[in-house]
Design an enzyme around this catalytic site. Structure first.
Site, PDB file in Angstrom:
ATOM      1  N   ASP A  13       0.808  -1.222   0.000  1.00  0.00           N
ATOM      2  CA  ASP A  13       0.000   0.000   0.000  1.00  0.00           C
ATOM      3  C   ASP A  13       0.840   1.269   0.000  1.00  0.00           C
ATOM      4  O   ASP A  13       0.463   2.277   0.606  1.00  0.00           O
ATOM      5  CB  ASP A  13      -0.970   0.015   1.206  1.00  0.00           C
ATOM      6  N   HIS A  41      -4.672  -1.866  -6.216  1.00  0.00           N
ATOM      7  CA  HIS A  41      -4.116  -0.573  -6.568  1.00  0.00           C
ATOM      8  C   HIS A  41      -5.189   0.338  -7.129  1.00  0.00           C
ATOM      9  O   HIS A  41      -6.106  -0.089  -7.815  1.00  0.00           O
ATOM     10  CB  HIS A  41      -2.923  -0.693  -7.519  1.00  0.00           C
TER      11      HIS A  41
END
Ligand code: IMP
Length: 423
Positions: A13, A41
């Site tokens: 992340d 994503h």
């Protein structure tokens, strides 16, 4: 760029999706080579936000062809849902998506097993994404996996799937979990098969030819280095090698042909799932950063744990991957803090200890050595030149660059494609 790789240098992340999307503008191929739909994503295009878990995020560019290479574990249901989104946006997938027949499949029993193990672990759960990643990779290693290749012959697929599903159902029963309905699963899988077949192609010769033809290839790393199967504080890991070696095993691409290794670092730390996190913050400050940064899992929606930037861990990640440049993301989220800290080392029992010397017990007990920086008040999200950044912000960035001894390529100060500052 000739053939570059983008990897996350923390616990996942880090904002790799935006960076890949940006760098993919010139790419002929964007390649995923490990992991599965445990990754997530986000790509922001104008006023639209897209979430991808499986298909490489560079696919929106006119030129780029997306490759899902052999190291990926592929859930056909998720793949098809992403294909639907892309086709709705007018992306011509026939020209733009190639899937290796060597990819192992994530099948319904893998997801059930992932959930069953996590539930059985109780308070000692690992916090997996419950997407079946670990069980699919463990089947691959124990020669019980089923590949896209096996889908080519439906009769054969039916036989091996039924064999595996019957065994898995016995295991599920020992957990007290309802077995999967094999007949229903096969009906669904047959439908998925029809949709996926046109995209299957051996990716190895394709990538080799791309090298010869001097094509631009971008490898899209998933997760983060601290989740690597071998180099994490195991078992708080994911099922694949997130270090650059994964490019070679996961796509057949020779490591010597890799040009730049671009490491992405978020300006602070975040993590989903359990496991030690030496710089973890709790309370109001963590909550404030989480809210400002929208730090909730793309895949699971779980609130992410928050911490100060851990340069001890990131330095290890730079070394093991031979990182050539770094990109720092979400710097704008730190605006308004009175001061900020970065961890420059760990101490345990009165001695220095490095990240690589730590198993999970050590990592859970180290105390972080911090360097404290003055914060900046200004909103920096509209700044596009290094010279215009607040003085304190420049000091923070230059310290990171010097400590890691790796050049900063640029800094991201917002989710939009152009919200970047060249350093
Ligand atoms: P799994 O990959 O679902 O087996 O989960 C294992 C660990 O990796 C858990 O702590 C997950 O939260 C974490 N994880 C897996 N993929 C990602 C990612 O892309 N970002 C952040 N954490 C991840």
């Amino acid at each position: 760029m000739s053939s570059d790789i983008v990897i996350g240098l923390q616990w996942g992340d880090e904002g790799k999706g935006k960076i890949v999307d940006l760098l993919a503008q010139k790419a002929d191929y964007v390649v995923r080579y490990h992991g599965g739909n445990n990754a997530g994503h986000t790509v922001v295009l104008g006023d639209k936000k897209f979430f991808f878990r499986l298909i490489p995020s560079g696919i929106f560019h006119k030129k780029a062809c997306a490759i899902i290479a052999n190291g990926v574990v592929l859930d056909p249901e998720v793949l098809i849902s992403e294909m639907d989104i892309l086709e709705k946006e007018g992306v011509n997938l026939k020209r733009k998506l190639i899937i290796s027949p060597r990819c192992h499949l994530i099948l319904p029993y893998h997801k059930e097993l992932d959930i069953a193990y996590e539930n059985a672990r109780g308070r000692k759960k690992l916090g997996t994404t419950k997407r079946g990643i670990g069980p699919a990779y463990s089947d691959k290693v124990s020669y019980n996996g089923i590949r896209i290749y096996d889908l080519l012959d439906w009769q054969h697929f039916t036989e091996i799937f039924t064999f595996q599903a019957k065994i898995k159902n016995k295991i599920l029963k020992t957990f007290g979990v309802k077995p999967i309905n094999i007949k229903d699963a096969l009906v669904r899988l047959k439908r998925y098969r029809t949709r996926i077949l046109p995209y299957i192609q051996d990716t190895f010769p394709l990538l080799n030819k791309a090298i010869t033809d001097k094509k631009q290839i971008l490898f899209e790393g998933a997760h983060g280095i601290m989740l690597d199967l071998d180099w994490s504080p195991y078992p708080f890991a994911t099922g694949s090698n997130t270090i650059i070696g994964g490019v070679n095993t996961g796509s057949g691409f020779p490591l010597k042909s890799i040009g730049g290794v671009i490491g992405v670092i978020k300006a602070f730390t975040s993590r989903v799932g359990e496991g030690p996190l030496p710089t973890e913050l709790n309370g109001r400050l963590a909550d404030a950063i989480r809210e400002r940064g929208g730090e909730y899992g793309t895949t699971t929606g779980r609130p992410r744990r928050i911490g100060w930037l851990d340069l001890e861990a990131v330095k290890f990640a730079c070394t093991i991957n031979n990182v050539s440049e770094i990109v720092i993301t979400k710097l704008d989220i730190l605006s308004g803090l009175i001061d900020l800290k970065v961890c420059t080392g760990y101490r345990l029992n009165g001695k220095n200890i490095s990240y690589s010397q730590c198993g999970y017990n050590e990592l859970a007990n180290v105390s972080s050595v911090y360097k404290v920086f003055s914060g900046w008040k200004e909103d920096i999200s509209n700044i596009r030149s290094f010279a215009k950044l607040p003085k304190e912000c420049k000091v923070y960035l230059k310290f990171i660059e010097k400590f890691l001894d790796v050049k900063i390529k640029f800094v991201s100060v917002g989710a939009e494609r152009n919200a970047n500052v060249k350093v």
